[in-house]
Scaffold this motif. Structure first.
Motif, PDB file in Angstrom:
ATOM      1  N   GLU A 109       0.754  -1.196  -0.193  1.00 58.44           N
ATOM      2  CA  GLU A 109       0.035  -0.073   0.138  1.00 58.44           C
ATOM      3  C   GLU A 109       0.995   1.242  -0.104  1.00 58.44           C
ATOM      4  O   GLU A 109       0.421   2.173  -0.433  1.00 58.44           O
ATOM      5  N   GLU A 110       2.191   1.173   0.511  1.00 58.00           N
ATOM      6  CA  GLU A 110       2.972   2.579   0.683  1.00 58.00           C
ATOM      7  C   GLU A 110       3.590   2.613  -0.599  1.00 58.00           C
ATOM      8  O   GLU A 110       3.475   2.098  -1.600  1.00 58.00           O
ATOM      9  N   ASP A 111       4.148   3.997  -0.544  1.00 55.98           N
ATOM     10  CA  ASP A 111       4.687   4.458  -1.858  1.00 55.98           C
ATOM     11  C   ASP A 111       6.080   3.815  -1.793  1.00 55.98           C
ATOM     12  O   ASP A 111       6.646   3.493  -0.537  1.00 55.98           O
ATOM     13  N   ILE A 112       6.699   4.107  -2.884  1.00 48.34           N
ATOM     14  CA  ILE A 112       8.273   3.459  -3.095  1.00 48.34           C
ATOM     15  C   ILE A 112       9.285   3.900  -1.740  1.00 48.34           C
ATOM     16  O   ILE A 112      10.358   3.222  -1.715  1.00 48.34           O
ATOM     17  N   ASN A 113       9.121   5.074  -1.695  1.00 50.57           N
ATOM     18  CA  ASN A 113      10.241   5.634  -0.834  1.00 50.57           C
ATOM     19  C   ASN A 113       9.907   5.700   0.821  1.00 50.57           C
ATOM     20  O   ASN A 113      10.209   5.829   1.508  1.00 50.57           O
ATOM     21  N   ASP A 114       8.616   4.764   1.147  1.00 50.68           N
ATOM     22  CA  ASP A 114       8.436   4.421   2.566  1.00 50.68           C
ATOM     23  C   ASP A 114       9.435   3.513   2.966  1.00 50.68           C
ATOM     24  O   ASP A 114       9.983   2.486   2.109  1.00 50.68           O
ATOM     25  N   PRO A 115       9.966   3.520   4.164  1.00 49.22           N
ATOM     26  CA  PRO A 115      10.897   2.500   4.627  1.00 49.22           C
ATOM     27  C   PRO A 115      10.521   1.105   4.715  1.00 49.22           C
ATOM     28  O   PRO A 115      11.563   0.265   4.381  1.00 49.22           O
ATOM     29  N   SER A 116       9.409   0.912   4.675  1.00 54.02           N
ATOM     30  CA  SER A 116       8.955  -0.312   4.779  1.00 54.02           C
ATOM     31  C   SER A 116       9.079  -1.279   3.473  1.00 54.02           C
ATOM     32  O   SER A 116       9.419  -2.310   3.496  1.00 54.02           O
ATOM     33  N   VAL A 117       9.120  -0.317   2.659  1.00 57.57           N
ATOM     34  CA  VAL A 117       9.444  -0.722   0.990  1.00 57.57           C
ATOM     35  C   VAL A 117      10.551  -1.358   0.815  1.00 57.57           C
ATOM     36  O   VAL A 117      11.252  -2.394   0.186  1.00 57.57           O
ATOM     37  N   SER A 118      11.780  -0.576   1.292  1.00 61.39           N
ATOM     38  CA  SER A 118      13.145  -0.994   1.347  1.00 61.39           C
ATOM     39  C   SER A 118      13.506  -1.858   2.218  1.00 61.39           C
ATOM     40  O   SER A 118      14.047  -3.005   1.672  1.00 61.39           O
ATOM     41  N   GLU A 119      12.858  -2.279   3.517  1.00 64.93           N
ATOM     42  CA  GLU A 119      12.954  -3.485   4.265  1.00 64.93           C
ATOM     43  C   GLU A 119      12.462  -4.557   3.412  1.00 64.93           C
ATOM     44  O   GLU A 119      13.006  -5.717   3.401  1.00 64.93           O
ATOM     45  N   LEU A 120      11.288  -4.479   2.717  1.00 67.42           N
ATOM     46  CA  LEU A 120      10.620  -5.503   2.096  1.00 67.42           C
ATOM     47  C   LEU A 120      11.816  -5.963   0.807  1.00 67.42           C
ATOM     48  O   LEU A 120      11.982  -7.124   0.760  1.00 67.42           O
ATOM     49  N   MET A 121      12.173  -5.078   0.205  1.00 69.97           N
ATOM     50  CA  MET A 121      13.124  -5.425  -1.073  1.00 69.97           C
ATOM     51  C   MET A 121      14.270  -6.361  -0.571  1.00 69.97           C
ATOM     52  O   MET A 121      14.638  -7.205  -1.058  1.00 69.97           O
ATOM     53  N   VAL A 122      14.998  -5.639   0.643  1.00 69.22           N
ATOM     54  CA  VAL A 122      16.104  -6.378   1.116  1.00 69.22           C
ATOM     55  C   VAL A 122      15.860  -7.695   1.573  1.00 69.22           C
ATOM     56  O   VAL A 122      16.478  -8.668   1.260  1.00 69.22           O
ATOM     57  N   LYS A 123      14.624  -7.666   2.338  1.00 65.38           N
ATOM     58  CA  LYS A 123      14.288  -9.361   2.715  1.00 65.38           C
ATOM     59  C   LYS A 123      14.128 -10.123   1.580  1.00 65.38           C
ATOM     60  O   LYS A 123      14.537 -11.353   1.802  1.00 65.38           O
ATOM     61  N   GLU A 124      13.486  -9.662   0.522  1.00 68.12           N
ATOM     62  CA  GLU A 124      13.231 -10.559  -0.623  1.00 68.12           C
ATOM     63  C   GLU A 124      14.469 -10.961  -1.175  1.00 68.12           C
ATOM     64  O   GLU A 124      14.922 -12.122  -1.706  1.00 68.12           O
TER      65      GLU A 124
END
Length: 401
Positions: A381-396
């Motif tokens: 749901e968040e925009d690309i610059n939300d910290p949670s998106v970075s965390e998801l990318m790194v996790k994946e």
């Protein structure tokens, strides 16, 4: 084995200029390997003769002389010089490369330099170095110096310029073993624009905390090209392709296209990758007066005095989704696609100039429709610059490493 500094040039037309550079390099205690890329008789044949270069290019030197066609000669010598440099680099016989010339000499030397690895010092003095250098530099670390005057004789001005260039290369070569050592770590590549900087910065810091070096490529066409090249050369072990904006420029005609090979190298080498849709809300042009007339009624944002951004349309986003999905479908390695529903850049979110819910919906629908069923995608749901998106990318990504 002693390494040599390679000097590439046409000794039939610029003998004195190249001998001048050779003398400077030798005065700095370098052994010089002189390659002759000219096709006509000269009193100095070089250590690598024009006959050898022509043969490496697939044509006998006498045949080039008999044909007396400049275009054929330049093409042959360009091919031959590049092949020889590639061999010298692989065999670790050279410590630096020097070249100079007009358009033809620049083409020959630059093409050869692009066959040498990143990190090997390269200096090219050229009459075209004050213009668009992308066709010459490509995705390699070639240093180009503008010659100011044509390279036609040694005089008070040209001597100073060539001396500076030769000494600069000498300094690079001599300094290659100096400086603090940097620990070598596994490398991960990522792509960034100003409007995706928060996402990339957070992602980089998280990956660095896990023991990786993160190479950040500015998605300006050449940046995407450079990343693809380094992946192909085996430097990169994983990719977080956050900013795929270069596809928008390729589709619509902006100035930052990375060409047809973008988003293919990681997949072809089986390297794990996380792919997102950063800055697909925009096409890049130069100053406002450079924007093509056909786009005069579009939505624009002046990013800075030299960069004009144009909002992508619903129709363009549908095509972009298909383009990106088709690229990802070719991948042989682990791949996941991240789709941030809140926005693809700092300009594409609630209340911002490029806010575009409809464009994003069409983009994501197109990606999902054209993506192979075995390639997972994750919508957030968040925009690309939300910290949670970075965390998801790194996790994946890390689950694939």
């Amino acid at each position: 084995m002693e390494k040599k500094v390679l000097v590439i040039g046409s000794l039939d037309t610029k003998r004195d200029e190249f001998l001048y550079v050779k003398d400077i390099l030798e005065s700095n205690n370098h052994t010089v390997l002189l390659m002759n890329t000219g096709i006509y008789e000269t009193s100095i044949h070089g250590d690598i003769t024009s006959s050898e270069v022509a043969e490496a290019g697939g044509v006998a030197l006498q045949e080039l002389r008999d044909k007396n066609d400049r275009g054929t000669a330049v093409a042959t010598m360009t091919k031959g010089a590049a092949k020889i440099v590639s061999t010298l680099a692989v065999e670790n016989e050279i410590s630096g490369i020097f070249g100079m010339g007009g358009t033809a000499g620049t083409t020959v030397a630059a093409t050869a330099m692009r066959n040498a690895p990143v990190g090997l010092p390269k200096i090219l003095v050229s009459t075209v170095a004050s213009g668009n250098t992308r066709p010459y530099v490509g995705d390699k670390d070639i240093t180009m110096m503008y010659s100011v005057v044509d390279i036609a004789g040694i005089n008070g001005l040209s001597a100073e310029i060539l001396k500076n260039a030769a000494n600069a290369l000498s300094g690079m070569v001599q300094g290659a073993e100096k400086g603090p050592k940097v620990e070598s770590k596994p490398m991960i590549a990522t792509t960034m624009f100003g409007v995706t900087t928060p996402c990339v910065t957070k992602t980089r810091k998280l990956l660095e905390g896990q023991g990786y070096d993160v190479l950040v490529f500015h998605a300006t066409g050449t940046g995407g090209d450079a990343m693809e090249s380094l992946i192909q050369d085996g430097f990169i072990e994983g990719v977080v392709d956050i900013t795929t904006t270069e596809f928008a420029d390729q589709l619509v005609g902006g100035i930052f296209s990375a060409g047809d090979d973008r988003l293919e190298s990681a997949g072809s080498r089986g390297i794990p990758q996380v792919v997102s849709v950063g800055a697909l809300d925009m096409v890049n042009f130069g100053p406002p007066e450079t924007v093509p007339e056909q786009f005069k009624d579009r939505l624009f944002y002046q990013h800075n005095p030299t960069t004009t951004l144009m909002r992508t349309t619903v129709g363009e986003n549908e095509q972009l989704g298909k383009m990106i999905a088709e690229k990802i479908n070719k991948a042989h390695g682990k791949t996941v696609v991240i789709l941030p529903k809140g926005g693809v850049s700092l300009l594409d979110k609630d209340g911002q100039p490029f806010e575009g819910n409809e464009q994003r919906e069409v983009l994501y629908a197109s990606i999902k429709e054209n993506l192979n069923g075995n390639i997972p995608y994750i919508e957030v749901e968040e925009d690309i610059n939300d910290p949670s998106v970075s965390e998801l990318m790194v996790k994946e990504l890390l689950q694939f490493m």
